[in-house]
Write a protein that holds these residues in place. Structure first.
Motif, PDB file in Angstrom:
ATOM      1  N   PHE A   1      -0.631   7.354   8.353  1.00 51.77           N
ATOM      2  CA  PHE A   1      -2.070   7.143   8.202  1.00 51.77           C
ATOM      3  C   PHE A   1      -2.724   8.282   7.426  1.00 51.77           C
ATOM      4  O   PHE A   1      -3.503   8.044   6.491  1.00 51.77           O
ATOM      5  CB  PHE A   1      -2.726   7.007   9.582  1.00 51.77           C
ATOM      6  CG  PHE A   1      -4.230   7.021   9.538  1.00 51.77           C
ATOM      7  CD1 PHE A   1      -4.946   5.896   9.155  1.00 51.77           C
ATOM      8  CD2 PHE A   1      -4.940   8.177   9.853  1.00 51.77           C
ATOM      9  CE1 PHE A   1      -6.336   5.914   9.090  1.00 51.77           C
ATOM     10  CE2 PHE A   1      -6.326   8.214   9.803  1.00 51.77           C
ATOM     11  CZ  PHE A   1      -7.025   7.078   9.416  1.00 51.77           C
ATOM     12  N   GLN A   2      -2.417   9.522   7.807  1.00 49.66           N
ATOM     13  CA  GLN A   2      -3.022  10.672   7.136  1.00 49.66           C
ATOM     14  C   GLN A   2      -2.575  10.765   5.678  1.00 49.66           C
ATOM     15  O   GLN A   2      -3.360  11.141   4.798  1.00 49.66           O
ATOM     16  CB  GLN A   2      -2.659  11.965   7.881  1.00 49.66           C
ATOM     17  CG  GLN A   2      -3.202  12.066   9.291  1.00 49.66           C
ATOM     18  CD  GLN A   2      -4.715  12.197   9.347  1.00 49.66           C
ATOM     19  OE1 GLN A   2      -5.383  12.341   8.320  1.00 49.66           O
ATOM     20  NE2 GLN A   2      -5.279  12.180  10.549  1.00 49.66           N
TER      21      GLN A   2
ATOM     22  N   ASP B   1       0.665  10.097  13.454  1.00 55.62           N
ATOM     23  CA  ASP B   1      -0.330   9.623  12.473  1.00 55.62           C
ATOM     24  C   ASP B   1       0.010  10.060  11.052  1.00 55.62           C
ATOM     25  O   ASP B   1      -0.856  10.055  10.177  1.00 55.62           O
ATOM     26  CB  ASP B   1      -1.725  10.127  12.852  1.00 55.62           C
ATOM     27  CG  ASP B   1      -1.844  11.651  12.794  1.00 55.62           C
ATOM     28  OD1 ASP B   1      -0.791  12.341  12.721  1.00 55.62           O
ATOM     29  OD2 ASP B   1      -2.976  12.162  12.809  1.00 55.62           O
TER      30      ASP B   1
ATOM     31  N   ARG C   1      -2.486   3.875  13.981  1.00 55.61           N
ATOM     32  CA  ARG C   1      -3.649   3.665  13.112  1.00 55.61           C
ATOM     33  C   ARG C   1      -3.280   3.026  11.765  1.00 55.61           C
ATOM     34  O   ARG C   1      -3.901   3.287  10.747  1.00 55.61           O
ATOM     35  CB  ARG C   1      -4.390   4.989  12.878  1.00 55.61           C
ATOM     36  CG  ARG C   1      -4.814   5.684  14.174  1.00 55.61           C
ATOM     37  CD  ARG C   1      -5.334   7.069  13.942  1.00 55.61           C
ATOM     38  NE  ARG C   1      -6.617   7.055  13.252  1.00 55.61           N
ATOM     39  CZ  ARG C   1      -7.251   8.151  12.846  1.00 55.61           C
ATOM     40  NH1 ARG C   1      -6.706   9.344  13.050  1.00 55.61           N
ATOM     41  NH2 ARG C   1      -8.419   8.072  12.229  1.00 55.61           N
TER      42      ARG C   1
ATOM     43  N   ASP D   1       0.811  -1.214   0.000  1.00 53.45           N
ATOM     44  CA  ASP D   1       0.000   0.000   0.000  1.00 53.45           C
ATOM     45  C   ASP D   1       0.846   1.266   0.000  1.00 53.45           C
ATOM     46  O   ASP D   1       0.519   2.248  -0.666  1.00 53.45           O
ATOM     47  CB  ASP D   1      -0.895   0.032   1.257  1.00 53.45           C
ATOM     48  CG  ASP D   1      -1.850  -1.146   1.314  1.00 53.45           C
ATOM     49  OD1 ASP D   1      -2.433  -1.480   0.266  1.00 53.45           O
ATOM     50  OD2 ASP D   1      -2.000  -1.723   2.401  1.00 53.45           O
TER      51      ASP D   1
ATOM     52  N   LEU E   1      -2.340  -1.682   7.331  1.00 55.17           N
ATOM     53  CA  LEU E   1      -1.599  -1.140   6.194  1.00 55.17           C
ATOM     54  C   LEU E   1      -0.387  -2.015   5.883  1.00 55.17           C
ATOM     55  O   LEU E   1       0.403  -2.348   6.772  1.00 55.17           O
ATOM     56  CB  LEU E   1      -1.135   0.287   6.525  1.00 55.17           C
ATOM     57  CG  LEU E   1      -0.615   1.127   5.363  1.00 55.17           C
ATOM     58  CD1 LEU E   1      -1.750   1.458   4.412  1.00 55.17           C
ATOM     59  CD2 LEU E   1       0.017   2.414   5.891  1.00 55.17           C
TER      60      LEU E   1
ATOM     61  N   ASN F   1      -2.507  18.938   2.179  1.00 55.54           N
ATOM     62  CA  ASN F   1      -3.334  18.237   3.157  1.00 55.54           C
ATOM     63  C   ASN F   1      -2.903  18.660   4.563  1.00 55.54           C
ATOM     64  O   ASN F   1      -1.872  18.182   5.070  1.00 55.54           O
ATOM     65  CB  ASN F   1      -3.175  16.725   2.993  1.00 55.54           C
ATOM     66  CG  ASN F   1      -3.888  15.958   4.084  1.00 55.54           C
ATOM     67  OD1 ASN F   1      -4.795  16.474   4.735  1.00 55.54           O
ATOM     68  ND2 ASN F   1      -3.473  14.713   4.299  1.00 55.54           N
TER      69      ASN F   1
ATOM     70  N   TYR G   1      -1.634   8.204   3.689  1.00 61.89           N
ATOM     71  CA  TYR G   1      -2.263   7.128   2.917  1.00 61.89           C
ATOM     72  C   TYR G   1      -3.753   7.401   2.706  1.00 61.89           C
ATOM     73  O   TYR G   1      -4.274   7.239   1.595  1.00 61.89           O
ATOM     74  CB  TYR G   1      -2.066   5.797   3.638  1.00 61.89           C
ATOM     75  CG  TYR G   1      -2.748   4.642   2.958  1.00 61.89           C
ATOM     76  CD1 TYR G   1      -2.219   4.090   1.792  1.00 61.89           C
ATOM     77  CD2 TYR G   1      -3.929   4.112   3.470  1.00 61.89           C
ATOM     78  CE1 TYR G   1      -2.850   3.028   1.162  1.00 61.89           C
ATOM     79  CE2 TYR G   1      -4.566   3.049   2.840  1.00 61.89           C
ATOM     80  CZ  TYR G   1      -4.023   2.514   1.681  1.00 61.89           C
ATOM     81  OH  TYR G   1      -4.651   1.479   1.045  1.00 61.89           O
ATOM     82  N   THR G   2      -4.435   7.829   3.752  1.00 58.55           N
ATOM     83  CA  THR G   2      -5.870   8.086   3.659  1.00 58.55           C
ATOM     84  C   THR G   2      -6.183   9.162   2.634  1.00 58.55           C
ATOM     85  O   THR G   2      -7.139   9.037   1.845  1.00 58.55           O
ATOM     86  CB  THR G   2      -6.420   8.514   5.037  1.00 58.55           C
ATOM     87  OG1 THR G   2      -6.167   7.472   5.980  1.00 58.55           O
ATOM     88  CG2 THR G   2      -7.919   8.775   4.964  1.00 58.55           C
TER      89      THR G   2
ATOM     90  N   LYS H   1      -6.021   7.825  -0.930  1.00 56.37           N
ATOM     91  CA  LYS H   1      -7.169   6.992  -1.260  1.00 56.37           C
ATOM     92  C   LYS H   1      -8.416   7.831  -1.514  1.00 56.37           C
ATOM     93  O   LYS H   1      -9.249   7.482  -2.356  1.00 56.37           O
ATOM     94  CB  LYS H   1      -7.428   5.991  -0.130  1.00 56.37           C
ATOM     95  CG  LYS H   1      -6.499   4.805  -0.143  1.00 56.37           C
ATOM     96  CD  LYS H   1      -6.683   3.997  -1.422  1.00 56.37           C
ATOM     97  CE  LYS H   1      -5.876   2.742  -1.470  1.00 56.37           C
ATOM     98  NZ  LYS H   1      -6.015   2.003  -2.767  1.00 56.37           N
ATOM     99  N   GLU H   2      -8.540   8.927  -0.798  1.00 58.86           N
ATOM    100  CA  GLU H   2      -9.736   9.770  -0.938  1.00 58.86           C
ATOM    101  C   GLU H   2      -9.645  10.744  -2.110  1.00 58.86           C
ATOM    102  O   GLU H   2     -10.648  11.355  -2.482  1.00 58.86           O
ATOM    103  CB  GLU H   2      -9.946  10.555   0.357  1.00 58.86           C
ATOM    104  CG  GLU H   2     -10.338   9.676   1.543  1.00 58.86           C
ATOM    105  CD  GLU H   2     -10.440  10.445   2.840  1.00 58.86           C
ATOM    106  OE1 GLU H   2      -9.998  11.626   2.870  1.00 58.86           O
ATOM    107  OE2 GLU H   2     -10.942   9.875   3.829  1.00 58.86           O
TER     108      GLU H   2
END
Length: 332
Positions: free
Chosen positions: A113-114, A110, A36, A10, A40, A223, A116-117, A120-121
């Motif tokens: 996590f932030q 994080d 989080r 990922d 992953l 971001n 990768y998220t 994806k979004e």
């Protein structure tokens, strides 16, 4: 363009480093303790750009003693320059997204996590970056915020937004996340700017790669949920370093503006680069009225404007040198 290898993971965190043996443990510990990310599949890869210290031994120690479930891989890149290190990272990465973290970057718990998220979004995002805060060894000078972007410190507020690539307002390569598919389909195998290799410290490698992504139609996002700290040692706030940095950032301006320009626009860009910066220099002189030799921020700005003004001539010289070198190779 680069050829993408089959994606198996990922996320990849790629750390280009040069003599980072003392800095890497702190960065690796922060990455090993990310939150989080239980579901992953990710990896860390180290791109050693000809270090002469114990960088390799540091990584070997972590490889032997790390009990985490992800991969930690090491590669030696012999072509000197951050651009070569990042291209090698892209070629070796197995992740769908690739995050470039420098060996003096300290990611928040994080951050992975932030990062990768967000990818994806935002499927149209080819690259994205977040807030980069300064972690200063000594207090910066007054009005430092006016030039902090040149030291890869970026704090653009709490709202997501697209970067303005047309005006070269783009994030730095440090703490940048790219979609591997986007990079491989857009960025040439070799960039014009290789990194700050000589006394001129000419930059532009980060922006050049992003401009190719933009040219191919990919979006470049800010971001604010991604937080990372950039360690700034005392010597990066000294006069001599800042002057060289300002000049190196200015000398690449004209060549960067040509990347997405049509042929008919190039003469206009030439004139605007020279006259626009001449205007800025005159305004600067009037504003400071003799104080530009004592005010560190003013010194930085005037050197950046001067280097930007002469950047077309530096670009022409670089092209002549390239032609000359290629001619020698062909004759040989």
């Amino acid at each position: 363009m680069n050829t993408c290898v089959t994606k198996k993971l990922d996320f990849t965190v790629a750390i280009p480093t040069y003599n980072g043996g003392k800095r890497l443990p702190k960065v690796l510990e922060l990455l090993l303790n990310q939150k989080r990310i239980e579901n992953l599949n990710w990896e860390i890869i180290i791109i050693d750009n000809n270090s002469s210290d114990n960088t390799k031994e540091v990584i070997q120690y972590y490889q032997k003693n790390c009990s985490q479930s992800f991969l930690l891989r090491y590669f030696l890149e012999r072509q000197q320059g951050i651009a070569f290190a990042r291209i090698r990272a892209v070629n070796e990465a197995r992740g769908e997204f690739i995050a470039f973290v420098d060996d003096d970057n300290l990611p928040a718990p994080d951050w992975v996590f932030q990062s990768y998220t967000f990818g994806k979004e935002h499927p149209q995002a080819g690259a994205w970056s977040g807030q980069i805060h300064g972690d200063f060894e000594i207090s910066p000078p007054e009005d430092f915020t006016r030039i902090q972007a040149f030291l890869a410190i970026r704090e653009h507020g709490s709202q997501e937004h697209l970067f303005d690539a047309n005006n070269l307002r783009l994030p730095p390569g440090a703490s940048l996340v790219v979609r591997k598919q986007a990079w491989c389909g857009s960025v040439p195998k070799e960039l014009v700017f290789k990194g700050r290799l000589n006394k001129l410290m000419v930059g532009g490698d980060d922006t050049e790669a992003l401009l190719y992504l933009h040219k191919a139609g990919w979006e470049i996002w800010y971001n604010p949920a991604m937080h990372i700290a950039h360690q700034i040692p005392h010597w990066r706030l000294e006069r001599d370093y800042l002057i060289v940095l300002a000049r190196g950032c200015g000398l690449c301006i004209f060549q960067l503006r040509l990347i997405n320009a049509k042929n008919w626009q190039k003469p206009i860009i030439l004139v605007k680069t020279i006259l626009g910066n001449l205007h800025r220099i005159l305004q600067h002189i009037i504003k400071y009225r003799g104080k530009s030799t004592t005010n560190l921020i003013a010194i930085f700005e005037i050197n950046f404007y001067l280097a930007s003004m002469i950047s077309p001539f530096y670009s022409f010289r670089w092209k002549l040198d390239t032609i000359f070198k290629n001619t020698i190779v062909e004759n040989d």
